[in-house]
Design an enzyme around this catalytic site. Structure first.
Site, PDB file in Angstrom:
ATOM      1  N   HIS A  67       0.837  -1.212   0.000  1.00 55.89           N
ATOM      2  CA  HIS A  67       0.000   0.000   0.000  1.00 55.89           C
ATOM      3  C   HIS A  67       0.869   1.259   0.000  1.00 55.89           C
ATOM      4  CE1 HIS A  67      -3.814  -2.261   1.495  1.00 55.89           C
ATOM      5  NE2 HIS A  67      -3.687  -2.276   0.181  1.00 55.89           N
ATOM      6  N   ASP A  96       0.834   4.185   1.284  1.00 55.89           N
ATOM      7  CA  ASP A  96       1.246   4.918   2.486  1.00 55.89           C
ATOM      8  C   ASP A  96       2.387   4.202   3.218  1.00 55.89           C
ATOM      9  OD1 ASP A  96      -0.791   2.964   3.048  1.00 55.89           O
ATOM     10  OD2 ASP A  96      -1.128   3.848   5.016  1.00 55.89           O
ATOM     11  N   HIS A 150       0.276   4.499  13.587  1.00 57.62           N
ATOM     12  CA  HIS A 150      -0.595   4.353  12.408  1.00 57.62           C
ATOM     13  C   HIS A 150      -2.045   4.671  12.774  1.00 57.62           C
ATOM     14  CE1 HIS A 150      -2.616   2.205   9.010  1.00 57.62           C
ATOM     15  NE2 HIS A 150      -1.494   2.399   8.357  1.00 57.62           N
TER      16      HIS A 150
END
Lengths: 326, 326
Positions: free
Chosen positions: A64, A66, A270
């Site tokens: 992903h 990010d 996160h």
């Protein structure tokens, strides 16, 4: 072992938090390792003391953006800065293709240093150098995702008094034993390395989780672990609203696993961008969610050392297994 | 026309300057355009007033990473924020392939909005909406690179007194003339739109250069241009040291073209990271180069309005063609 958070936001950056990246140094050693590399990681490094020339290896948890969109810029900038040492990138399927396609389409040819890609989703994945040993643990997420289980390799302590008592002459045989090899003396006796050598201090062991909606998958690894760094994207109430389809953990889910395994130190990171920094009581009138909501939820289930990560914050896991905020 | 510099550093970011990106608004309109999108552009936008939902189109000058590595993250974040309007991306060959490959390898499928790629290296490239008209001019760089020639489309002013004198009845025919179509009156006479309509104010015209070592290529475009925004990566002394192979301009080269074309406003940007902010006299003891070196070099050749860009600085080119720092 020193962990510096370069990004602690889930999905998109906020004005305070960048997307995921985490630097690891072995104490004061300037060599370092990078775990995940969201967009803007090289920008965060301009405000830390990590030199791209000293980066030994990168570990990516999953594909992903990010967690990986900072890779091309980081590598290109290291190249412009004159790096020539090979760079190891341990990552699941897709990352090598992404980097190679990016470079092919954006005129990056002939890097001054080789990129050694290692598939961390391979069954036999294992990274090892003279300082650390890293293996991967499969997580539960929308794409293949891996936690990294990091074990320090402490220097070897050799018991000099015992060697002298056994009559091993100081010299090549001492070195041989220190390397873990048994030595045969002139009199025919064998001295086993394990009887005279031991780690200079107990190895520090840390798990850095990837994105994951089943923290209990780490149960075995946490049995003998000093610190878990894990995502806590939501609180339970927000997860109930947004639904489980993003496959992230709540603070409660991680805290429960930490409690079940008697974990000593837990750092949550996160965070969904809806959680602002600060305390919710101060922000109550705005009906804002804050990271303190995540802390409170985890604290109810976990009584160990609980911390929430902030960008550019460093934590030192000391040789005596204490965790110190730097 | 309002220009906001989101990044003013060449090649790699510094602690003060990000890599290239420039936002354009038509005065107070919240719709905006983005010219180049280096890594971290979405981060800079968190500190400006530009909403990704209001981004109408992106123009990329060339495929080098410091001008495009922010695209995947910007698009992915706009998607997560719920954008549904199509996004036009005008760029030379390579950018569409880079974005599509990145998304294919990093699990970005089914964006909520379509990406309309337009090849700005095509001979017939032309972007036009109700506010601006943009064409591309080939630059001289290591890869195909383009300047964007931006012409405002001012609203149409209709001469009401003249229309009434000509006996055009207020209603559909007024609207028709305002749209630039001639009108035929009941008596058979034709009223030409050009005789009763004119721009509400003179169109503003700006050239935003890409990376380029021949500013004189813009000579024709600058004949009727209010503002040039152009890279000035080096001073002459540094170019002599590093050599011409990177194919960038010096401050002197750009200034000479600006002087030759009697340009009214010149903004220099895209500075090598060796040029620190501030004044060289203050930094002399450190033998540091500063952006004032670039200013001084350009000033010797160009006596018009000369400015050096800083990150997050906005400049308004007013309807009367004055340039105001906001």
């Amino acid at each position: 072992m020193r962990f510096t958070f370069l990004g602690t936001s889930a999905g998109t950056p906020t004005a305070q938090r960048n997307v995921t990246a985490l630097a690891l140094n072995i104490d004061d050693n300037r060599d370092w390792y990078l775990i995940d590399c969201g967009e803007g990681t090289q920008h965060r490094l301009l405000h830390s003391h990590h030199s791209s020339a000293k980066l030994k290896a990168i570990f990516i948890t999953h594909v992903h953006g990010d967690h990986c969109y900072g890779l091309p810029g980081l590598i290109a900038s290291a190249n412009m800065s004159g790096r020539t040492d090979a760079l190891t990138i341990c990552a699941p399927d897709g990352i090598e293709q992404y980097i190679r396609a990016t470079f092919a389409h954006t005129d990056v040819h002939n890097l001054r240093f080789p990129l050694n890609f290692v598939r961390s989703d391979a069954d036999d994945f294992h990274y090892c150098d003279n300082a650390i040993d890293i293996s991967a643990i499969a997580m539960s997420h929308r794409v293949p995702c891996f936690a990294y289980h990091i074990k320090e390799i402490p220097p070897t302590h050799i018991d000099e008094a015992k060697l002298e008592a056994l009559g091993v002459p100081r010299g090549p045989q001492w070195h041989q034993l220190q390397q873990g090899q048994d030595a045969i003396l002139d009199n025919g006796d064998t001295v086993h390395a394990s009887t005279v050598c031991s780690p200079a201090w107990p190895a520090r062991k840390v798990v850095v989780g990837g994105d994951n909606d089943q923290p209990s998958l780490l149960h075995n690894a946490l049995q003998d672990c000093d610190l878990l760094i894990h995502e806590a994207t939501f609180t339970e109430d927000i997860l109930a609203k947004v639904g489980p389809q993003y496959m992230h953990s709540t603070a409660a889910m991680v805290a429960k696993t930490a409690a079940d395994t008697n974990l000593r130190h837990l750092i949550l990171t996160h965070f969904s961008q809806r959680y602002r920094s600060g305390n919710s009581s101060k922000n109550k009138h705005k009906n804002q969610h804050t990271v303190s909501d995540l802390y409170k939820e985890a604290r109810q289930l976990y009584q160990g050392n609980l911390l929430l990560a902030e960008d550019l914050q460093s934590f030192q896991l000391e040789k005596n297994k204490r965790l110190v905020k730097l």
